[in-house]
Design an enzyme around this catalytic site. Structure first.
Site, PDB file in Angstrom:
ATOM      1  N   GLY A  42      -2.310   3.936  -7.345  1.00 32.48           N
ATOM      2  CA  GLY A  42      -0.970   3.722  -6.810  1.00 32.48           C
ATOM      3  C   GLY A  42      -0.256   2.677  -7.636  1.00 32.48           C
ATOM      4  O   GLY A  42      -0.602   2.447  -8.799  1.00 32.48           O
ATOM      5  N   GLY A  45      -2.737   0.001  -8.925  1.00 33.07           N
ATOM      6  CA  GLY A  45      -3.743   0.507  -9.859  1.00 33.07           C
ATOM      7  C   GLY A  45      -3.147   1.029 -11.150  1.00 33.07           C
ATOM      8  O   GLY A  45      -3.601   0.685 -12.248  1.00 33.07           O
ATOM      9  N   HIS A 266       4.953  -0.222  12.121  1.00 34.52           N
ATOM     10  CA  HIS A 266       6.335  -0.044  11.670  1.00 34.52           C
ATOM     11  C   HIS A 266       7.207   0.476  12.804  1.00 34.52           C
ATOM     12  O   HIS A 266       6.824   1.401  13.498  1.00 34.52           O
ATOM     13  CB  HIS A 266       6.348   0.944  10.494  1.00 34.52           C
ATOM     14  N   SER A 284      12.661   5.413   6.916  1.00 29.48           N
ATOM     15  CA  SER A 284      12.857   4.119   6.255  1.00 29.48           C
ATOM     16  C   SER A 284      13.509   3.102   7.176  1.00 29.48           C
ATOM     17  O   SER A 284      14.405   3.392   7.937  1.00 29.48           O
ATOM     18  CB  SER A 284      13.736   4.283   5.029  1.00 29.48           C
ATOM     19  N   ARG A 330       9.690  -6.483  11.143  1.00 29.09           N
ATOM     20  CA  ARG A 330       9.066  -5.294  11.709  1.00 29.09           C
ATOM     21  C   ARG A 330       8.225  -5.577  12.948  1.00 29.09           C
ATOM     22  O   ARG A 330       8.270  -4.824  13.922  1.00 29.09           O
ATOM     23  CB  ARG A 330       8.169  -4.644  10.654  1.00 29.09           C
ATOM     24  N   HIS A 401       1.254   1.286   9.917  1.00 27.40           N
ATOM     25  CA  HIS A 401       1.960   1.523   8.672  1.00 27.40           C
ATOM     26  C   HIS A 401       1.356   0.791   7.487  1.00 27.40           C
ATOM     27  O   HIS A 401       1.438   1.241   6.352  1.00 27.40           O
ATOM     28  CB  HIS A 401       3.403   1.062   8.885  1.00 27.40           C
ATOM     29  N   ARG A 435       4.194  -8.236   7.020  1.00 28.12           N
ATOM     30  CA  ARG A 435       4.847  -8.019   5.735  1.00 28.12           C
ATOM     31  C   ARG A 435       6.310  -7.674   5.947  1.00 28.12           C
ATOM     32  O   ARG A 435       6.649  -6.907   6.847  1.00 28.12           O
ATOM     33  CB  ARG A 435       4.154  -6.885   4.985  1.00 28.12           C
ATOM     34  N   LEU A 441       5.880  -2.836  -2.319  1.00 30.15           N
ATOM     35  CA  LEU A 441       6.039  -2.316  -3.676  1.00 30.15           C
ATOM     36  C   LEU A 441       6.043  -3.490  -4.651  1.00 30.15           C
ATOM     37  O   LEU A 441       5.434  -3.451  -5.717  1.00 30.15           O
ATOM     38  CB  LEU A 441       7.346  -1.538  -3.779  1.00 30.15           C
TER      39      LEU A 441
END
Lengths: 637, 263, 252
Positions: A42, A45, A266, A284, A330, A401, A435, A441
């Site tokens: 991902g 990695g 989430h 989203s 969240r 999530h 988070r 990301l």
């Protein structure tokens, strides 16, 4: 063993630069003498594989999908944070650092988070140079949007598929290195065991998922970038194949597990529709920018949402958190939704849903603008539910999530096993107990592009530059263990399929270790998991053999590990007698039902050591020292 | 040079070849159909026969005609190659019936349509072109009054006589009139199209031409990357109305005309 | 539950890449219209396993239409009867009680069947390894806003980059051509200044990898665009053809 986080000395803003300078270097001509294995392709990695190969290391990548590009980073929708301050709205590295520490409810390492905020700006540069098609304005410069937990617009995005575009960027860099022969890409391969020689990680045992062949791969260092373990809940927004086997196997070989109970739920997912459900779909978080969340003021109001007048609606996030409104972090948004539903205000068939309403936004901006911003999400919602969100409010409910917990790593991203690294969601990470949106990301790419390439050299510089044999007794033993485990799974020949076990496990986890946790429930849950695990090893039914493509066998091994990890999550949740971020212990809340932290006793990372089957895990504490941020009750009011 | 052959041998290069040769052939069709329109003239075939002489003797046209023959061969052989190659790309076929609503019939059957057209072209050339070049044909003399342009006299010269006299086609002025001597291809055409089977064959072939061009014309522009959104309407319009409808219809009208109208 | 369906499935079964396959018929009972197509197959598989048979192997992962892993040819269409979705996002409400559904793997020489509905798509990997990238090392990038990109180009590049690499274009193409996939990749980079620098090399190398893998040539039937779950446009193929010709003419 004492936990040494190896946080460099010096002022916060200089730690990373100083550390980079103090890291040992490997001579360019010597780099090719080192082999590095990277498991998982991902964001974390693929970016690491490409960057290390560019430096000259020999890299082998492993992924269970048929292409590195399919790793679940691809499903991230909303965006990626970076402290570019292109908006001139007061953003800075320090503000991103501060927001992230606060958003994580003060359970993250300051030094790591600051480094993350620092390199965030380089990530965007790198991705743009790779040809990632971020959203732009008419002037040709990059566009930004705002995201939960922040009051500045620092999120870069590519419509509703930022994850895919960033992953394709990292994947393209990886492909370039494959093309140049610097990376060997093993697809449809699954890591089943970590191999240690003289106390150091020296390779893995992998299974070719097409032929069933068991392979021994040796290297001078092993990087686990295998993502999170949310699939322990069965129903989650994770990909079906996402699993914890690589990190759990490594954990059992000596890598400590950090904060396993920190799970992110989430808030904006499509509610469960029935028992057949195999996964949950996330919408989203960016939807909360323009959508308004509400429930009817009247319990059990069965009127159609459009027929419920404004006065009878409770926009509970706007009411409870006036300054952040629908953009609270969240964990808070999720818990509030659960709270409303538990009190009986939920909507939909099951009563386990709240409305996410765009009618105001459509009135304000027009349907066209709403479509251009959220069209693909609306289409997806319509496809799954059969409802048209342009006409009727969407229904949403929280879903598992992300896992903030993971393998414990030091500042260099090395686990407690020398030579074994964990990056991205697989490590216990920089997000503390919660988070923020658009930060996963950022972290995955930060670790892979800009942290690991520096820190891994510091370790390798001291390692002998000769190839590692893959037929040493340690490798042969590990191979034998793997083969025996596969045979065991196949030989039980009981009555229940692996899906059944997984579903039961998920239900236990959700009910006892979900959004709300308490002592009694957790203790009960632990007993239930132990019972289920016993049954699993007596009554599992796996068809076929190990020398063929056998998806049930793959899954059986993963669920076997989830059955152990689930218990550790509960043990961790039980020991942490406080509420923080995604970990909400019902016994510890403020009178307004907010999470009540106990900084006196729990401002530490819980790192759990495996002590053998049937033995209780041993707790190690890494105390968190906050020199720059003052610990306060998080307030988004 | 190797670079050029690499280009030509690639799947995209071969498509370029298909597109360029196809468009050249389409261009030829315009010339061919406008020339042949003279078949409809009620002048005893004079205009048509004169046109035939021009087409077979004027040096630049002769060169173009060789190019044309080569193009037909190139287009056909390349097409044949692509069909084989594309077939090999799917060795095991689907069992379920393909849902074809999203694609046009023509686009899926260019190979078959092309084969029909190839058979047609060979037959057509044996019927007329070979006949004209190498066959035993009757000749014709026209006397045209220069002032009015009217044909005042026409005579047939039997093939045998023409052969013994080693006749060459001529156009000359003689006492205020123009005398034209040429092969009477017109009569051959008229005779051939008295046969309903031949007419049917020609009409069916023109149907194949219509479908071939319906896809082929616009497809050539797509292959060349010219069919962008802004030009798409114009290209598809020309392809459909001129190349797929007008031209094949005019061609098909010729045999029908000789079968039913011309006496 | 009311509204639930009983269906007949004809599914391609093949043990491995070497053995030949055949169709088997199964019944799917009591299927809820809210299920996804893959959830329906999950249920069928559970029954097969409990009946002592081998379950149907099929590729799937994210189950939200973005990873591109799922790949099945349903009733003569790649990803089934609904336009613009992958098989995992296809819901059983698109079928009616009593339907017979034929399920096959993607068929192409370049996509050998590994088992049942699972195919080997590493040919796509090879195409991208041949040039689907911008040669930029980590750390060497200029500031992200240093090179402005016209919004229209950026948006168009995004539309091309939206390809999920599932292979439906190949499956739907009468020639098993991967032109849509290839052209989407080439276009994304061709439209951005960052990608222009090595555009010529890229298109030539990627096309060669495409041809070497055994994919067919494009005949512009446009089935690919119609079946693409992400709506990738054939305009990309036009652009590829242009780029390739320009690269061939102007290269040495």
């Amino acid at each position: 063993m004492n936990l040494d986080s190896k946080i460099p000395a010096g002022p916060l803003a200089e730690k990373w630069d100083r550390h980079k300078f103090s890291c040992k270097l490997v001579n360019p001509s010597n780099k090719r003498k080192y082999d590095v294995i990277i498991v998982g392709t991902g964001l974390a990695g693929a970016s690491a594989a490409a960057s290390l190969a560019e430096l000259g290391y020999n890299v082998k990548t492993f992924c269970f999908q048929d292409s590195p590009r399919r790793a679940h980073s691809i499903a991230a929708q909303g965006g990626i944070n970076a402290a570019k301050n292109y908006r001139n709205d007061g953003d800075s590295v320090y503000r991103l650092f501060y927001d992230t520490v606060k958003g994580g409810d003060y359970r993250a390492r300051e030094a790591n988070v600051h480094r993350l905020a620092q390199v965030s700006v380089n990530i965007i540069d790198q991705c743009v140079a790779q040809g990632v098609p971020f959203a732009r304005e008419y002037g040709g410069l990059l566009d930004n949007r705002s995201f939960g937990g922040a009051q500045v617009s620092r999120t870069f995005y590519a419509k509703g598929q930022t994850g895919q575009q960033l992953l394709l960027g990292a994947y393209s860099a990886l492909n370039r290195m494959v093309g140049e022969g610097k990376v060997q890409s093993y697809t449809r391969h699954e890591m089943l065991e970590l191999v240690m020689v003289d106390g150091q990680a020296r390779g893995i045992i992998a299974r070719d998922m097409v032929t069933g062949e068991i392979q021994r791969h040796s290297a001078h260092a092993v990087v686990l970038a295998t993502g999170g373990y949310g699939n322990v809940f069965y129903l989650s927004t994770y990909a079906r194949g996402s699993n914890s086997t690589a990190i759990w196997r490594s954990h059992k070989k000596g890598a400590y597990f950090g904060n396993p109970c920190f799970t992110q739920i989430h808030p904006t997912c499509i509610p469960v529709s029935g028992d057949h459900q195999s996964k949950l779909t996330l919408m989203s978080e960016s939807l909360r920018n323009d959508g308004r969340i509400w429930v009817p003021k009247q319990k059990g109001d069965t009127r159609k949402p459009a027929d419920i007048p404004e006065d009878d609606r409770d926009y509970y996030l706007e009411r409870r958190y006036p300054s952040f409104g629908n953009l609270v972090p969240r964990d808070i948004a999720s818990r509030a939704a659960k709270d409303m539903c538990d009190k009986g205000y939920g909507v939909g068939k099951t009563g386990l849903a709240v409305y996410l309403d765009f009618s105001d936004a459509i009135r304000r901006m027009g349907e066209k603008t709403v479509e251009s911003k959220y069209g693909n999400l609306f289409d997806m919602y319509k496809q799954i539910t059969g409802d048209n969100p342009y006409q009727t409010p969407m229904m949403i409910y929280p879903a598992v999530h992300y896992t903030m917990g993971g393998l414990w790593v030091d500042y260099n991203l090395m686990t407690t096993i020398p030579g074994l690294y964990a990056t991205g969601e697989a490590n216990f990470s920089d997000h503390g107990a919660n988070r923020l949106g658009a930060s996963a990301l950022m972290q995955g790419l930060a670790d892979g592009y800009f942290v690991l390439p520096y820190t891994i050299g510091d370790y390798l510089a001291d390692i002998e530059r000769k190839p590692i044999a893959n037929d040493s007794p340690e490798f042969m033993e590990a191979e034998k263990v793997v083969k025996e485990r596969l045979s065991k799974l196949l030989s039980i020949k009981g009555n229940k399929t692996v899906h059944q076990f997984h579903r039961e496990l998920g239900l236990i986890m959700w009910n006892h270790c979900g959004m709300g946790r308490n002592e009694v429930g957790l203790k009960e849950g632990i007993e239930k998991i132990r019972g289920l695990r016993d049954e699993f090893w007596k009554n599992l039914l796996v068809p076929g053999s190990d020398l063929e493509l056998n998806q049930n066998l793959e899954k059986a091994g993963r669920v076997a590990d989830f059955l152990e990890l689930g218990e550790l999550m509960m043990v961790d949740a039980l020991h942490r007698n406080e509420s923080c971020g995604g970990h909400f212990r019902e016994e510890y809340q403020t009178p307004e039902n907010e999470a009540l932290r106990d900084d006196e006793n729990f401002a530490y990372v819980a790192a759990w050591e495996y002590k053998g089957d049937g033995q209780p895990h041993q707790l190690h504490k890494e105390n968190l020292v906050f020199e720059n941020v003052k610990l306060t009750q998080r307030s988004y009011k | 040079m190797t670079k050029f052959f690499e280009f030509l041998n690639s799947s995209v290069g071969r498509k370029w070849l298909m597109a360029l040769t196809g468009l050249f052939l389409s261009l030829f069709l315009i010339v061919h159909v406008s020339g042949n329109l003279q078949l409809f003239k009620n002048d005893g075939g004079m205009a048509f026969n004169q046109y035939s002489v021009f087409m077979t003797t004027f040096p630049p046209i002769k060169i173009v005609s060789y190019l044309l023959h080569a193009t037909i061969l190139l287009h056909a052989l390349n097409g044949f190659y692509l069909v084989i190659r594309n077939q090999k790309a799917r060795p095991v076929k689907y069992a379920s019936k393909k849902d074809t609503r999203s694609t046009s019939w023509a686009s899926r059957n260019m190979g078959i349509l092309g084969t029909v057209l190839m058979i047609f072209i060979v037959t057509h050339m044996i019927n007329f072109w070979y006949q004209y070049k190498f066959g035993a044909m009757n000749w014709k003399t026209y006397v045209v009054e220069a002032t009015t342009g009217k044909v005042v006299k026409e005579d047939m010269i039997p093939a045998a006589d023409a052969a013994t006299q080693n006749l060459q086609p001529v156009t000359m002025d003689y006492m205020g009139n123009t005398i034209i001597i040429c092969k009477d291809l017109y009569a051959v055409v008229a005779e051939a199209f008295k046969n309903p089977a031949v007419v049917a064959f020609y009409v069916i072939s023109m149907l194949a031409l219509s479908y071939h061009l319906l896809h082929g014309f616009q497809s050539a522009f797509q292959t060349m990357g010219i069919r962008r959104k802004k030009f798409e309407g114009v290209i598809k319009g020309i392809g459909t109305f001129i190349f797929a409808i007008l031209i094949p219809a005019l061609f098909a009208a010729m045999p029908i005309f000789f079968l039913f109208v011309h006496k | 539950m009311s509204g639930n369906m009983n269906l007949t499935l004809k599914v391609w079964r093949q043990k491995n890449v070497k053995e030949s396959g055949r169709f088997e018929t199964y019944t799917a009972k009591n299927i809820s219209p809210d299920m996804s197509f893959l959830e329906m197959l999950d249920e069928v598989n559970e029954d097969l396993i409990k009946g002592g048979k081998d379950p149907i192997a099929f590729d799937h992962d994210c189950r939200e239409g973005i990873c591109g892993m799922c790949s099945m040819y349903i009733n003569g269409r790649a990803h089934g009867p609904v336009k613009g979705v992958t098989a995992c996002q296809l819901h059983m409400r698109s079928f009616v009680d009593g339907d017979t559904i034929t399920i096959e793997p993607w068929r192409a020489a370049a996509f050998p069947v590994l088992r049942d509905l699972v195919v080997d798509r590493t040919s796509f990997e090879r195409i991208q390894q041949a040039g689907g990238y911008v040669s930029v090392n980590t750390g060497s990038a200029p500031d992200a806003n240093a090179i402005p990109v016209p919004k229209d180009n950026a948006d168009e590049a995004f539309n091309s980059a939206a390809c999920i690499g599932c292979g439906a274009c190949v499956a739907a193409c009468v020639n098993s051509s991967a032109m849509l996939f290839l052209s989407a990749k080439v276009s994304q980079y061709a439209l951005l200044p960052q990608g222009r620098v090595e555009a010529k090399r890229r298109v030539a190398n990627m096309l060669k990898a495409h041809d070497d893998a055994g994919f067919g040539a494009c005949t512009n039937t446009e089935a690919c665009e119609a079946e693409c779950p992400k709506g990738i446009s054939v305009t990309n193929i036009g652009r590829l053809n242009r780029e390739f010709a320009a690269a061939s003419i102007s290269g040495e």
